[in-house]
Design an enzyme around this catalytic site. Structure first.
Site, PDB file in Angstrom:
ATOM      1  N   ASP A 144       0.820  -1.209   0.000  1.00 56.02           N
ATOM      2  CA  ASP A 144       0.000   0.000   0.000  1.00 56.02           C
ATOM      3  C   ASP A 144       0.859   1.267   0.000  1.00 56.02           C
ATOM      4  O   ASP A 144       1.820   1.369   0.767  1.00 56.02           O
ATOM      5  CB  ASP A 144      -0.861  -0.027   1.269  1.00 56.02           C
ATOM      6  CG  ASP A 144      -1.808   1.149   1.371  1.00 56.02           C
ATOM      7  OD1 ASP A 144      -2.745   1.199   0.565  1.00 56.02           O
ATOM      8  OD2 ASP A 144      -1.599   2.008   2.243  1.00 56.02           O
ATOM      9  N   GLU A 165       1.632  -0.525  -5.018  1.00 60.33           N
ATOM     10  CA  GLU A 165       0.663   0.511  -5.400  1.00 60.33           C
ATOM     11  C   GLU A 165       1.462   1.749  -5.797  1.00 60.33           C
ATOM     12  O   GLU A 165       1.760   2.613  -4.980  1.00 60.33           O
ATOM     13  CB  GLU A 165      -0.279   0.852  -4.237  1.00 60.33           C
ATOM     14  CG  GLU A 165      -1.407   1.764  -4.697  1.00 60.33           C
ATOM     15  CD  GLU A 165      -2.081   2.548  -3.583  1.00 60.33           C
ATOM     16  OE1 GLU A 165      -3.170   3.083  -3.826  1.00 60.33           O
ATOM     17  OE2 GLU A 165      -1.524   2.651  -2.469  1.00 60.33           O
TER      18      GLU A 165
HETATM   19  C1  GLC Z   1      -3.966   3.280  -0.422  1.00 60.81           C
HETATM   20  C2  GLC Z   1      -5.260   2.519  -0.329  1.00 60.81           C
HETATM   21  C3  GLC Z   1      -6.335   3.466   0.108  1.00 60.81           C
HETATM   22  C4  GLC Z   1      -5.975   4.002   1.470  1.00 60.81           C
HETATM   23  C5  GLC Z   1      -4.605   4.678   1.430  1.00 60.81           C
HETATM   24  C6  GLC Z   1      -4.083   4.919   2.808  1.00 60.81           C
HETATM   25  O1  GLC Z   1      -3.997   4.194  -1.428  1.00 60.81           O
HETATM   26  O2  GLC Z   1      -5.530   1.914  -1.560  1.00 60.81           O
HETATM   27  O3  GLC Z   1      -7.592   2.832   0.159  1.00 60.81           O
HETATM   28  O4  GLC Z   1      -6.947   4.918   1.899  1.00 60.81           O
HETATM   29  O5  GLC Z   1      -3.646   3.875   0.792  1.00 60.81           O
HETATM   30  O6  GLC Z   1      -3.702   3.714   3.409  1.00 60.81           O
END
Ligand code: GLC
Length: 599
Positions: free
Chosen positions: A256, A318
């Site tokens: 993440d 991500e």
């Molecule tokens: C990432 C997740 C998102 C979350 C953010 C903070 O982007 O996909 O849903 O709110 O991180 O953890």
């Protein structure tokens, strides 16, 4: 916030400097064992995989509390297998106060009671194995919950051994020269935050803690304090948490917000871009809070840690990044020793005006396949943070939405790339944005209303049947309301319709496994001057498959110069092409996909 998400309306709409850079541009499926003959290769499993993201709150409720859970996912493993999915990524299911629905973790080595137990996760992994579905977990390393014991300790005293696990600052004198009116909004005890950094979720990124007379930094909600990755103890604790799950047999992680682990040690102000975002904060670039070079050392060590495990465990990132050159660094460049699969967000997410731009797609696909030192692209069009692609890519005519969704599936599953998809996409589920502020569950939709309505719309319960609660739950009080179209858009109904979204999805995942050219053939773009039809050939030498997709609302006639031109249709979204036998002079109806073997 600057540019964590790129394509949300409202808050994240402010964050689009990267668009230009990016896009100036029912047949049961055979099991893995059965398909291995036709498509055998030495490539690691993830190279040809279809990965399916599951938002656990919304997939299947097994205990009638209106919230999905792990046993629910286990019950649906047969369905997942028959979708042709190789691995599921489960969004965070760890104990959490659920401020950010699990992305605020209070214990990395357990399961939130509303989702089940660690034993349930073990059962889920075992069921996955039986069904040839690997399990990937979401690992949130940028921050913890403020209710994690680490932070409770850290905030208790400056002398606590955990204090330095987070990012603290004494603040600066509110009357110091250069302090802005914005900083003054966050004044405590005569001190203001040390710089202009804003949280992606609204307000200053610095939160005052009276017990230590200091601010801590949070990229996201204030309940999500950032970990201090300059402290080696943090890395050790986080790697231990990852090992806890690797030891239980998970196949890897989706990391993440991974580019945001480090912040500028000099705390320089982020450059202002002008204007304010949906949360009422200044629009800033993320120059000093994202994608700092230090992160790559951590990722290299993480890759070696994960590689000690057998079975090709995988790291997915991500990675919202400005361009392919930056993405290349996340593979490790020439060394290829960082993430195996950093997400390529440059194809599927480029703003709230996404469109089927043939040259943009062609250029970016070519770039992704050639500019990352042999890295395997991971393409994605849908996730739990963004308006669903069926809505983003739709044109003025709602009747086209389904065909457009199928066209995107065709792209996703016929490229020589790993494919990442999101539950409900296979049905053509649409975004159902709340219409009243009082119904909103996602906090950014409450603070950002009405400009930013939050992410509830893309997180509605999975639609299994036309029955009560769409088969998601026995409880009429589901945590988010069902999308109104569930009586027609659902698994039960679509499995019986040969032309449904679901059957198209399955046809493509099956072809991708079974057809040698679609499995591992090299890609060559065709008809590269066309601005209306995206076409390419995948070829192993002996086997070739041509793919042509009409990206427009008008019929398009094409002639593709490939091999002898003799074709045999393998799959098409329009019945008029079912018996097409030539690549020449062929008319594709609006938004139609055509996949054919060629000789
Ligand atoms: C990432 C997740 C998102 C979350 C953010 C903070 O982007 O996909 O849903 O709110 O991180 O953890």
């Amino acid at each position: 916030m600057a540019s964590h998400f790129k394509m949300r309306p409202g808050l994240f709409r402010a964050a689009l400097p990267l668009i230009t850079a990016a896009f100036a541009l029912s047949t049961a499926l055979p099991t893995l064992a059965q398909t291995s003959k036709s498509t055998a290769s030495d490539a690691p499993w993830w190279k040809h995989a279809v990965v399916y993201e599951i938002y656990p709150r919304s997939y299947q409720d097994s205990n009638g509390d209106g919230v999905g859970d792990l046993n629910g996912i286990t019950q649906r493993m047969g369905y997942i297998e028959h979708l042709g999915v190789d691995a599921i990524w489960i969004a965070p299911m760890y104990p959490s106060p659920q401020v950010d629905f699990g992305y605020d973790i209070s214990d990395y080595e357990s399961v939130d009671p509303q989702y089940g137990t660690v034993a349930d996760m073990e059962k889920l992994i075992a069921a996955g194995k039986e069904h040839h579905v690997r399990v990937l977990l979401d690992m949130v390393l940028n921050h913890t919950s403020d209710k994690h014991q680490w932070f409770i300790d850290a905030a208790s005293s400056r002398n606590n051994p955990k204090h330095n696990w987070y990012v603290w600052n004494d603040g600066i004198n509110a009357n110091a020269p250069g302090v802005t009116a914005y900083q003054k909004r966050f004044e405590h005890e005569g001190k203001v935050p040390p710089n202009n950094w804003v949280s992606g979720f609204g307000g200053s990124a610095w939160e005052w803690v009276p017990s230590v007379h200091q601010f801590y930094y949070h990229m996201f909600y204030k309940q999500q304090p950032d970990l201090n990755w300059r402290n080696p103890e943090v890395e050790k604790a986080c790697f231990d948490a990852m090992r806890f799950w690797l030891d239980k047999g998970v196949a890897g992680f989706r990391l993440d917000a991974i580019p945001t682990l480090f912040e500028d040690p000099q705390l320089r102000n982020n450059p202002e871009k002008g204007g304010i975002n949906a949360q009422g904060d200044p629009n800033l670039s993320d120059e000093y809070v994202s994608n700092l070079p230090e992160v790559h050392d951590v990722i290299r060590r993480m890759r070696s840690m994960v590689e000690k495990y057998p079975g090709n465990r995988v790291l997915i990132g991500e990675t919202y990044l400005p361009n392919t050159a930056e993405l290349d660094k996340w593979y490790g460049g020439t060394a290829q020793n960082e993430l195996q699969l950093p997400m390529d967000m440059l194809l599927g997410f480029h703003g709230d005006h996404d469109k089927l731009d043939v040259s943009g797609f062609r250029d970016h696909i070519t770039e992704a396949l050639t500019q990352t030192h042999g890295g395997q692209p991971l393409f994605v069009f849908d996730n739990h943070d963004n308006v669903r692609a069926i809505n983003r890519y739709g044109d003025v005519d709602p009747a086209h939405a389904g065909l457009i969704n199928k066209a995107l599936d065709t792209v996703l599953f016929t490229l020589p790339a790993t494919a990442l998809t999101y539950y409900g996409e296979e049905l053509g589920m649409v975004t159902t944005t709340p219409t009243r502020k009082e119904d909103v569950k996602d906090p950014i939709g409450i603070t950002g209303w009405p400009k930013e309505k939050g992410r509830d719309g893309e997180r509605t319960p999975m639609q299994w049947t036309p029955g009560p609660q769409a088969g998601f739950s026995t409880n009429p009080h589901t945590w988010l309301p069902l999308a109104p179209d569930y009586k027609t858009v659902n698994v039960e109904v679509e499995s019986k319709e040969p032309n449904s979204q679901l059957e198209w999805f399955k046809k493509l995942t099956m072809l991708r496994r079974e057809n040698p050219a679609l499995h591992s053939g090299k890609l060559t773009m065709l008809d590269t001057a066309s601005t209306s039809v995206l076409s390419y050939v995948r070829s192993t030498g002996s086997d070739s498959v041509v793919v042509a997709i009409n990206f427009t609302a008008q019929p398009q006639t094409i002639s593709l110069d490939v091999k002898s031109g003799k074709a045999h249709t393998l799959a098409t979204t329009d019945p008029s092409l079912t018996s097409t036998s030539s690549t020449k002079n062929l008319t594709l109806p609006p938004y139609t996909s055509w996949v054919a073997s060629v000789q």
